[in-house]
Design a protein around this motif. Structure first.
Motif, PDB file in Angstrom:
ATOM      1  N   UNK A 142     -42.106  22.589  -7.770  1.00  0.00           N
ATOM      2  CA  UNK A 142     -41.825  21.787  -6.599  1.00  0.00           C
ATOM      3  C   UNK A 142     -40.563  22.268  -5.912  1.00  0.00           C
ATOM      4  N   UNK A 143     -40.545  22.107  -4.590  1.00  0.00           N
ATOM      5  CA  UNK A 143     -39.315  22.343  -3.850  1.00  0.00           C
ATOM      6  C   UNK A 143     -38.506  21.047  -3.846  1.00  0.00           C
ATOM      7  N   UNK A 144     -37.201  21.153  -4.041  1.00  0.00           N
ATOM      8  CA  UNK A 144     -36.333  19.980  -4.016  1.00  0.00           C
ATOM      9  C   UNK A 144     -35.767  19.792  -2.617  1.00  0.00           C
ATOM     10  N   UNK A 145     -36.050  18.652  -2.042  1.00  0.00           N
ATOM     11  CA  UNK A 145     -35.546  18.366  -0.696  1.00  0.00           C
ATOM     12  C   UNK A 145     -34.137  17.790  -0.738  1.00  0.00           C
ATOM     13  N   UNK A 146     -33.825  17.077  -1.809  1.00  0.00           N
ATOM     14  CA  UNK A 146     -32.490  16.490  -1.971  1.00  0.00           C
ATOM     15  C   UNK A 146     -32.128  16.543  -3.451  1.00  0.00           C
ATOM     16  N   UNK A 147     -30.841  16.440  -3.731  1.00  0.00           N
ATOM     17  CA  UNK A 147     -30.378  16.340  -5.109  1.00  0.00           C
ATOM     18  C   UNK A 147     -29.278  15.292  -5.171  1.00  0.00           C
ATOM     19  N   UNK A 148     -29.279  14.516  -6.251  1.00  0.00           N
ATOM     20  CA  UNK A 148     -28.234  13.518  -6.488  1.00  0.00           C
ATOM     21  C   UNK A 148     -27.683  13.763  -7.886  1.00  0.00           C
ATOM     22  N   UNK A 149     -26.350  13.777  -7.997  1.00  0.00           N
ATOM     23  CA  UNK A 149     -25.681  14.141  -9.234  1.00  0.00           C
ATOM     24  C   UNK A 149     -24.732  13.022  -9.660  1.00  0.00           C
ATOM     25  N   UNK A 192     -21.500  11.916  -7.170  1.00  0.00           N
ATOM     26  CA  UNK A 192     -20.600  10.787  -7.345  1.00  0.00           C
ATOM     27  C   UNK A 192     -20.317  10.595  -8.827  1.00  0.00           C
ATOM     28  N   UNK A 193     -19.281   9.813  -9.103  1.00  0.00           N
ATOM     29  CA  UNK A 193     -18.883   9.516 -10.466  1.00  0.00           C
ATOM     30  C   UNK A 193     -19.965   8.742 -11.198  1.00  0.00           C
TER      31      UNK A 193
END
Length: 369
Positions: A142-149, A192-193
């Protein structure tokens, strides 16, 4: 004077967005079902499906409703196209890196973990992060459109870089997850933390109207606090709001001590590190727990004075173990605020990260409509 009317393009765009939202919630629907659900005519629903199909956002599943012989016309089932992409959810913590693919329906898919050796130097953490994400993308296809960390370190809100503060128990140095992940993600990378994400998971679990103003204390290898006000995390000017480790509080013998330094005085640090030894702490005698609760109570008093929360929630590996002692230690405070253990205990950081990744993925797909 005639009242302003929405343009035909705006009406079509809103209709397409409603169709996309309906398919996100129900996976597959016929044009007749879409019309009924959204409150539009069948021809309007059909035109929207046609437009979205042409844009590669919706596809005919090949499934059909029963039809003929008095059962009405055959209905075609439509769903979101696989090419709408996925989101990437990542946590970076002492336990290791976790990278997970999240689809448009909010379902976690491929998950990869990588351990992190101590000391956690930026080059090692960066390599573990990149290796985990590369494997997730290759396996998921899959292609990742967004990432959250979510990261177990302070995060500069302007850049997304991890910041090393004095006595940091985890990362030794600074790390730029945005730069590491940029080659693997087509859209934004949000960092974000970890405590902030855990607090948002707690808010969502209780309901935003129920839990809108609270403090979330995280007590683990490191120490942190998230302040949620009017349902939103307050991050401060640089993103370092809630970094409570260096607050002055009561230590052994009633002497003032910085919160993080208390654990060195009690012999509860990991060897050669400022990280708290959670196993040793949990196995320590009741007297030690009382000292810890008094110290945490001093930190809570400062948080209550500044943030005025409706409740203080306590999470992390050893936080719930001292909640009762914390209540006793804060019973005589001028302002009474309920203190209770956090309810989201199964990977709360990842739960918060995953929810944000899904929200942003859906917003990206809807904007394409």
């Amino acid at each position: 004077m005639d009242s302003a009317k929405p343009s035909l393009d705006l009406v079509r765009s809103l209709t397409d967005q409603h169709v996309l939202h309906a398919l996100m919630q129900h996976r597959r629907l016929t044009r007749a079902e879409l019309a009924t659900m959204i409150g539009i005519s069948k021809p309007t629903a059909g035109e929207s499906v046609r437009r979205l199909t042409e844009r590669g956002l919706v596809t005919d599943t090949g499934e059909r409703t029963p039809g003929g012989r008095g059962k009405g016309r055959v209905g075609f089932y439509y769903a979101l196209a696989p090419t709408v992409g996925a989101a990437l959810a990542v946590t970076i913590a002492p336990a290791g890196v976790v990278a997970e693919c999240v689809n448009i329906y909010g379902e976690p898919g491929v998950r990869v973990t990588r351990q992190i050796d101590r000391p956690a130097l930026p080059a090692r953490v960066s390599a573990a992060l990149e290796d985990a994400v590369a494997e997730v993308r290759e396996t998921a296809g899959q292609d990742f459109r967004v990432a959250v960390v979510g990261a177990a370190d302070p995060v500069d809100r302007a850049t997304g870089r991890l910041v090393q503060l004095p006595d940091a128990p985890f990362l030794v140095g600074s790390l730029d997850p945005v730069a590491v992940l940029a080659p693997y993600v087509d859209g934004p990378v949000v960092v974000d933390n970890d405590v902030n994400w855990a607090a948002l998971a707690e808010r969502d679990g209780a309901g935003a109207q129920v839990l809108r103003d609270f403090a979330y204390m995280y007590l683990g290898e490191g120490l942190g606090c998230a302040i949620v006000n009017d349902g939103e995390v307050r991050r401060g000017h640089t993103g370092l709001a809630g970094e409570v480790a260096h607050l002055l509080t009561l230590g052994p013998g009633g002497r003032a001590v910085r919160f993080i330094e208390l654990f060195g005085k009690l012999g509860l640090r990991r060897n050669g590190s400022t990280a708290i030894d959670v196993d040793r702490l949990l196995a320590s005698p009741a007297a030690t727990h009382e000292v810890l609760a008094t110290a945490v109570g001093g930190v809570v008093a400062a948080v209550i004075a500044l943030a005025d929360p409706q409740a203080v929630l306590v999470g992390g590996p050893w936080g719930p173990a001292v909640v009762d002692n914390m209540r006793a230690a804060t019973a005589n405070m001028p302002r009474h605020v309920p203190i209770r253990a956090a309810e989201v205990t199964g990977e709360p950081v990842l739960a918060g990260v995953r929810a944000e990744a899904l929200s942003r993925l859906r917003a990206e797909v809807t904007a394409d409509g």
